[in-house]
Design a protein around this motif. Structure first.
Motif, PDB file in Angstrom:
ATOM      1  N   SER A  29       0.826  -1.215   0.000  1.00 17.57           N
ATOM      2  CA  SER A  29       0.000   0.000   0.000  1.00 17.57           C
ATOM      3  C   SER A  29       0.859   1.264   0.000  1.00 17.57           C
ATOM      4  O   SER A  29       0.382   2.336  -0.359  1.00 17.57           O
TER       5      SER A  29
ATOM      6  N   PHE B 179       1.502   2.796   2.501  1.00 21.77           N
ATOM      7  CA  PHE B 179       0.791   3.631   3.476  1.00 21.77           C
ATOM      8  C   PHE B 179       1.293   3.257   4.867  1.00 21.77           C
ATOM      9  O   PHE B 179       0.967   2.181   5.391  1.00 21.77           O
TER      10      PHE B 179
ATOM     11  N   VAL C 124       1.733   3.463   8.882  1.00 19.52           N
ATOM     12  CA  VAL C 124       0.923   3.798  10.059  1.00 19.52           C
ATOM     13  C   VAL C 124       1.730   3.480  11.325  1.00 19.52           C
ATOM     14  O   VAL C 124       2.459   2.480  11.374  1.00 19.52           O
TER      15      VAL C 124
ATOM     16  N   ASN D 188       2.206  -0.906  11.002  1.00 24.17           N
ATOM     17  CA  ASN D 188       1.547  -1.906  10.173  1.00 24.17           C
ATOM     18  C   ASN D 188       2.573  -2.835   9.529  1.00 24.17           C
ATOM     19  O   ASN D 188       3.682  -2.428   9.180  1.00 24.17           O
TER      20      ASN D 188
ATOM     21  N   GLU E  30       2.552  -5.504   6.511  1.00 34.65           N
ATOM     22  CA  GLU E  30       1.751  -6.024   5.392  1.00 34.65           C
ATOM     23  C   GLU E  30       2.248  -7.395   4.939  1.00 34.65           C
ATOM     24  O   GLU E  30       3.309  -7.859   5.349  1.00 34.65           O
TER      25      GLU E  30
ATOM     26  N   CYS F 197      -2.575  -4.356  11.259  1.00 34.62           N
ATOM     27  CA  CYS F 197      -2.570  -2.906  11.447  1.00 34.62           C
ATOM     28  C   CYS F 197      -1.689  -2.514  12.630  1.00 34.62           C
ATOM     29  O   CYS F 197      -1.475  -3.301  13.555  1.00 34.62           O
TER      30      CYS F 197
ATOM     31  N   VAL G 198      -2.911   6.814  17.138  1.00 33.55           N
ATOM     32  CA  VAL G 198      -2.568   6.239  15.835  1.00 33.55           C
ATOM     33  C   VAL G 198      -2.358   7.375  14.846  1.00 33.55           C
ATOM     34  O   VAL G 198      -3.132   8.339  14.836  1.00 33.55           O
TER      35      VAL G 198
ATOM     36  N   SER H 224      -8.472   6.708  10.348  1.00 35.78           N
ATOM     37  CA  SER H 224      -9.586   6.053  11.024  1.00 35.78           C
ATOM     38  C   SER H 224      -9.268   4.570  11.212  1.00 35.78           C
ATOM     39  O   SER H 224      -8.979   3.883  10.235  1.00 35.78           O
ATOM     40  N   PRO H 225      -9.279   4.071  12.440  1.00 34.75           N
ATOM     41  CA  PRO H 225      -8.975   2.649  12.664  1.00 34.75           C
ATOM     42  C   PRO H 225     -10.000   1.746  11.999  1.00 34.75           C
ATOM     43  O   PRO H 225     -11.197   2.070  11.966  1.00 34.75           O
TER      44      PRO H 225
HETATM   45  N1  THU Z   1      -3.729   0.480   8.543  1.00 34.38           N
HETATM   46  C1  THU Z   1      -3.310   0.536   9.843  1.00 34.38           C
HETATM   47  O1  THU Z   1      -2.243   0.032  10.188  1.00 34.38           O
HETATM   48  N2  THU Z   1      -4.108   1.172  10.738  1.00 34.38           N
HETATM   49  C2  THU Z   1      -5.257   1.828  10.425  1.00 34.38           C
HETATM   50  O2  THU Z   1      -5.879   2.423  11.308  1.00 34.38           O
HETATM   51  C3  THU Z   1      -5.758   1.819   9.047  1.00 34.38           C
HETATM   52  C4  THU Z   1      -4.989   1.006   8.071  1.00 34.38           C
HETATM   53  C5  THU Z   1      -2.832  -0.144   7.553  1.00 34.38           C
HETATM   54  C6  THU Z   1      -3.235  -1.471   7.008  1.00 34.38           C
HETATM   55  C7  THU Z   1      -2.529  -1.471   5.664  1.00 34.38           C
HETATM   56  O3  THU Z   1      -1.191  -1.876   5.862  1.00 34.38           O
HETATM   57  C8  THU Z   1      -2.524  -0.023   5.240  1.00 34.38           C
HETATM   58  O4  THU Z   1      -2.728   0.734   6.437  1.00 34.38           O
HETATM   59  C9  THU Z   1      -3.593   0.352   4.228  1.00 34.38           C
HETATM   60  O5  THU Z   1      -4.850  -0.003   4.653  1.00 34.38           O
END
Ligand code: THU
Length: 134
Positions: A26, A28, A30, A46, A48, A57, A79, A88-89
């Motif tokens: 992703s 992304f 976190v 996170n 993956e 997560c 977070v 947003s969790p």
């Molecule tokens: N993710 C988190 O770790 N925490 C959140 O609150 C939302 C999403 C991660 C899961 C995945 O690795 C990436 O963000 C995209 O969804």
């Protein structure tokens, strides 16, 4: 005097651990940090997986680290992510926060912080399951 959350330390710990996020799919990243009632802070990022569905997560990694170290009671969790709106969790993480009754949750990006109660994030989390009261 009642105990007050030191959100600055918790948010800072979450930003720091976010640097370790494993998010090649992703891209992304976190970070999360949870403070136990004994004052210890536990962090998670996170992690993956190629199968996507096995991704963990940041919030659940932080709670898992805490539980593995013997902490089960918490004051709050922060977070963070580099998003336009505070992150947003996911529903699964909200359920895990409910399992340990984490009372306060701070959602943050670089410029904004939003604080929620567990009840706001997941109403009626336990009511009716195994005949529990609300
Ligand atoms: N993710 C988190 O770790 N925490 C959140 O609150 C939302 C999403 C991660 C899961 C995945 O690795 C990436 O963000 C995209 O969804």
């Amino acid at each position: 005097m009642s105990w007050a959350m030191d959100w600055n330390s918790l948010v800072e710990a979450a930003w720091k651990v976010r640097q370790n996020a494993y998010a090649p799919y992703s891209n992304f990243q976190v970070g999360a940090a949870v403070v136990a009632t004994d004052g210890r802070i536990f962090v998670g990022c996170n992690v993956e997986n190629l199968s996507y569905g096995l991704t963990t997560c940041a919030e659940r990694v932080a709670i898992g680290a805490a539980v593995a170290a013997g902490a089960r009671e918490f004051h709050g969790l922060a977070v963070v992510a580099d998003t336009a709106l505070p992150i947003s969790p996911c529903g699964a993480c909200r359920q895990v926060l409910a399992e340990f009754q984490v009372p306060r949750v701070m959602l943050a990006n670089w410029s904004e912080r939003l604080e929620f109660s567990l009840e706001e994030l997941l109403p009626r989390a336990t009511a009716g399951i195994l005949d529990r009261p609300g």
